[in-house]
Design a protein around this motif. Structure first.
Motif, PDB file in Angstrom:
ATOM      1  N   MET A   1     126.228  97.473 110.996  1.00  0.00           N
ATOM      2  CA  MET A   1     126.461  96.929 109.666  1.00  0.00           C
ATOM      3  C   MET A   1     127.958  96.753 109.405  1.00  0.00           C
ATOM      4  O   MET A   1     128.367  95.786 108.807  1.00  0.00           O
ATOM      5  CB  MET A   1     125.809  97.852 108.628  1.00  0.00           C
ATOM      6  N   LYS A   2     128.759  97.707 109.856  1.00  0.00           N
ATOM      7  CA  LYS A   2     130.207  97.639 109.644  1.00  0.00           C
ATOM      8  C   LYS A   2     130.818  96.441 110.368  1.00  0.00           C
ATOM      9  O   LYS A   2     131.751  95.827 109.887  1.00  0.00           O
ATOM     10  CB  LYS A   2     130.833  98.945 110.139  1.00  0.00           C
ATOM     11  N   THR A   3     130.276  96.083 111.549  1.00  0.00           N
ATOM     12  CA  THR A   3     130.786  94.950 112.310  1.00  0.00           C
ATOM     13  C   THR A   3     130.576  93.650 111.540  1.00  0.00           C
ATOM     14  O   THR A   3     131.471  92.814 111.484  1.00  0.00           O
ATOM     15  CB  THR A   3     130.071  94.858 113.686  1.00  0.00           C
ATOM     16  N   ILE A   4     129.424  93.482 110.945  1.00  0.00           N
ATOM     17  CA  ILE A   4     129.138  92.279 110.153  1.00  0.00           C
ATOM     18  C   ILE A   4     130.081  92.202 108.958  1.00  0.00           C
ATOM     19  O   ILE A   4     130.610  91.132 108.637  1.00  0.00           O
ATOM     20  CB  ILE A   4     127.663  92.253 109.704  1.00  0.00           C
ATOM     21  N   GLU A   5     130.306  93.335 108.303  1.00  0.00           N
ATOM     22  CA  GLU A   5     131.223  93.372 107.170  1.00  0.00           C
ATOM     23  C   GLU A   5     132.634  92.969 107.603  1.00  0.00           C
ATOM     24  O   GLU A   5     133.317  92.223 106.902  1.00  0.00           O
ATOM     25  CB  GLU A   5     131.249  94.769 106.553  1.00  0.00           C
ATOM     26  N   ASN A   6     133.080  93.456 108.739  1.00  0.00           N
ATOM     27  CA  ASN A   6     134.413  93.110 109.248  1.00  0.00           C
ATOM     28  C   ASN A   6     134.522  91.634 109.593  1.00  0.00           C
ATOM     29  O   ASN A   6     135.544  91.002 109.346  1.00  0.00           O
ATOM     30  CB  ASN A   6     134.764  93.969 110.461  1.00  0.00           C
ATOM     31  N   ILE A   7     133.466  91.082 110.169  1.00  0.00           N
ATOM     32  CA  ILE A   7     133.460  89.656 110.500  1.00  0.00           C
ATOM     33  C   ILE A   7     133.522  88.815 109.232  1.00  0.00           C
ATOM     34  O   ILE A   7     134.299  87.861 109.139  1.00  0.00           O
ATOM     35  CB  ILE A   7     132.220  89.296 111.347  1.00  0.00           C
ATOM     36  N   ILE A   8     132.713  89.170 108.237  1.00  0.00           N
ATOM     37  CA  ILE A   8     132.718  88.435 106.964  1.00  0.00           C
ATOM     38  C   ILE A   8     134.081  88.535 106.307  1.00  0.00           C
ATOM     39  O   ILE A   8     134.624  87.529 105.828  1.00  0.00           O
ATOM     40  CB  ILE A   8     131.614  88.968 106.024  1.00  0.00           C
ATOM     41  N   LEU A   9     134.657  89.711 106.286  1.00  0.00           N
ATOM     42  CA  LEU A   9     135.968  89.897 105.682  1.00  0.00           C
ATOM     43  C   LEU A   9     137.036  89.084 106.423  1.00  0.00           C
ATOM     44  O   LEU A   9     137.867  88.424 105.804  1.00  0.00           O
ATOM     45  CB  LEU A   9     136.349  91.376 105.668  1.00  0.00           C
ATOM     46  N   SER A  10     136.984  89.090 107.741  1.00  0.00           N
ATOM     47  CA  SER A  10     137.953  88.328 108.536  1.00  0.00           C
ATOM     48  C   SER A  10     137.840  86.835 108.268  1.00  0.00           C
ATOM     49  O   SER A  10     138.844  86.146 108.085  1.00  0.00           O
ATOM     50  CB  SER A  10     137.747  88.591 110.029  1.00  0.00           C
ATOM     51  N   LEU A  11     136.603  86.317 108.246  1.00  0.00           N
ATOM     52  CA  LEU A  11     136.399  84.892 107.964  1.00  0.00           C
ATOM     53  C   LEU A  11     136.855  84.535 106.561  1.00  0.00           C
ATOM     54  O   LEU A  11     137.441  83.471 106.342  1.00  0.00           O
ATOM     55  CB  LEU A  11     134.931  84.518 108.170  1.00  0.00           C
ATOM     56  N   LEU A  12     136.604  85.419 105.614  1.00  0.00           N
ATOM     57  CA  LEU A  12     137.036  85.188 104.243  1.00  0.00           C
ATOM     58  C   LEU A  12     138.553  85.111 104.159  1.00  0.00           C
ATOM     59  O   LEU A  12     139.108  84.192 103.548  1.00  0.00           O
ATOM     60  CB  LEU A  12     136.506  86.307 103.334  1.00  0.00           C
ATOM     61  N   ILE A  13     139.227  86.038 104.788  1.00  0.00           N
ATOM     62  CA  ILE A  13     140.694  86.054 104.770  1.00  0.00           C
ATOM     63  C   ILE A  13     141.259  84.818 105.455  1.00  0.00           C
ATOM     64  O   ILE A  13     142.166  84.160 104.933  1.00  0.00           O
ATOM     65  CB  ILE A  13     141.227  87.350 105.410  1.00  0.00           C
ATOM     66  N   ILE A  14     140.722  84.453 106.615  1.00  0.00           N
ATOM     67  CA  ILE A  14     141.189  83.259 107.331  1.00  0.00           C
ATOM     68  C   ILE A  14     140.975  82.011 106.482  1.00  0.00           C
ATOM     69  O   ILE A  14     141.852  81.159 106.373  1.00  0.00           O
ATOM     70  CB  ILE A  14     140.478  83.133 108.694  1.00  0.00           C
ATOM     71  N   LEU A 145     132.301  92.565  98.481  1.00  0.00           N
ATOM     72  CA  LEU A 145     133.246  93.592  98.929  1.00  0.00           C
ATOM     73  C   LEU A 145     133.464  94.654  97.855  1.00  0.00           C
ATOM     74  O   LEU A 145     133.536  95.849  98.155  1.00  0.00           O
ATOM     75  CB  LEU A 145     134.579  92.951  99.319  1.00  0.00           C
ATOM     76  N   ILE A 146     133.563  94.257  96.604  1.00  0.00           N
ATOM     77  CA  ILE A 146     133.754  95.210  95.504  1.00  0.00           C
ATOM     78  C   ILE A 146     132.540  96.124  95.383  1.00  0.00           C
ATOM     79  O   ILE A 146     132.675  97.345  95.234  1.00  0.00           O
ATOM     80  CB  ILE A 146     134.035  94.460  94.177  1.00  0.00           C
ATOM     81  N   ILE A 147     131.342  95.541  95.448  1.00  0.00           N
ATOM     82  CA  ILE A 147     130.117  96.344  95.354  1.00  0.00           C
ATOM     83  C   ILE A 147     130.045  97.337  96.511  1.00  0.00           C
ATOM     84  O   ILE A 147     129.708  98.516  96.312  1.00  0.00           O
ATOM     85  CB  ILE A 147     128.873  95.433  95.311  1.00  0.00           C
ATOM     86  N   GLN A 148     130.390  96.896  97.723  1.00  0.00           N
ATOM     87  CA  GLN A 148     130.378  97.805  98.872  1.00  0.00           C
ATOM     88  C   GLN A 148     131.367  98.949  98.682  1.00  0.00           C
ATOM     89  O   GLN A 148     131.064 100.102  98.998  1.00  0.00           O
ATOM     90  CB  GLN A 148     130.704  97.048 100.159  1.00  0.00           C
TER      91      GLN A 148
END
Length: 159
Positions: A1-14, A145-148
């Protein structure tokens, strides 16, 4: 689950960095979105172009971005190919058109010469400029991200 969160966060930032970078001057190189279809198939409205604003001597065949005042007194940036050089400036033409533009572009109006295009990123930027795009690309991911984070804080307070 953490890997998916990191991928989503990375794509969002990019994505956010790329969208914001089109409005930030970067020295002599500038990213621009394309809105029309006059340069198709070479450049489409789904593309982003990289323009060298330091290039002051474009030649025939170069694709240039320049300021043009339309009938509505609206001054916009147009991107067309140089098809001729005259005393008063440059004769331009959109690749999608058979005839050159009915005006001459003065050297002072030239923003720069296109270096290359980045296909499809223009669609993302145009979408981000809409209210649905802002909600989809900024508000919704930020809310997740805020909810998490709130869930993690609540979990750590229970321990």
């Amino acid at each position: 689950m953490k890997t998916i969160e990191n991928i989503i966060l990375s794509l969002l930032i990019i994505g956010i960095i790329f969208i914001l970078s089109t409005g930030i001057p970067t020295g002599s190189v500038q990213l621009m979105t394309v809105t029309g279809n006059s340069m198709e198939p070479t450049i489409t409205a789904r593309d982003v172009i990289l323009v060298d604003t330091a290039e002051t001597q474009p030649v025939i065949g170069d694709i240039v971005s320049y300021y043009y005042t339309f009938e509505e007194n609206e001054r916009l940036i147009v991107t067309h190919r140089i098809v001729g050089i005259e005393k008063g400036g440059y004769r331009t033409k959109g690749d999608a058109y058979a005839e050159p533009d009915d005006y001459t572009v003065s050297p002072e109006d030239v923003v720069g010469v296109m270096l290359f295009r980045i296909p499809y990123f223009g669609s993302l930027i145009h979408f981000a400029g809409t209210s649905k795009g802002f909600l989809t690309l900024v508000i919704f991911p930020a809310s997740i991200l805020i909810i998490q984070e709130l869930i993690e804080i609540r979990g750590s307070m229970r321990r």
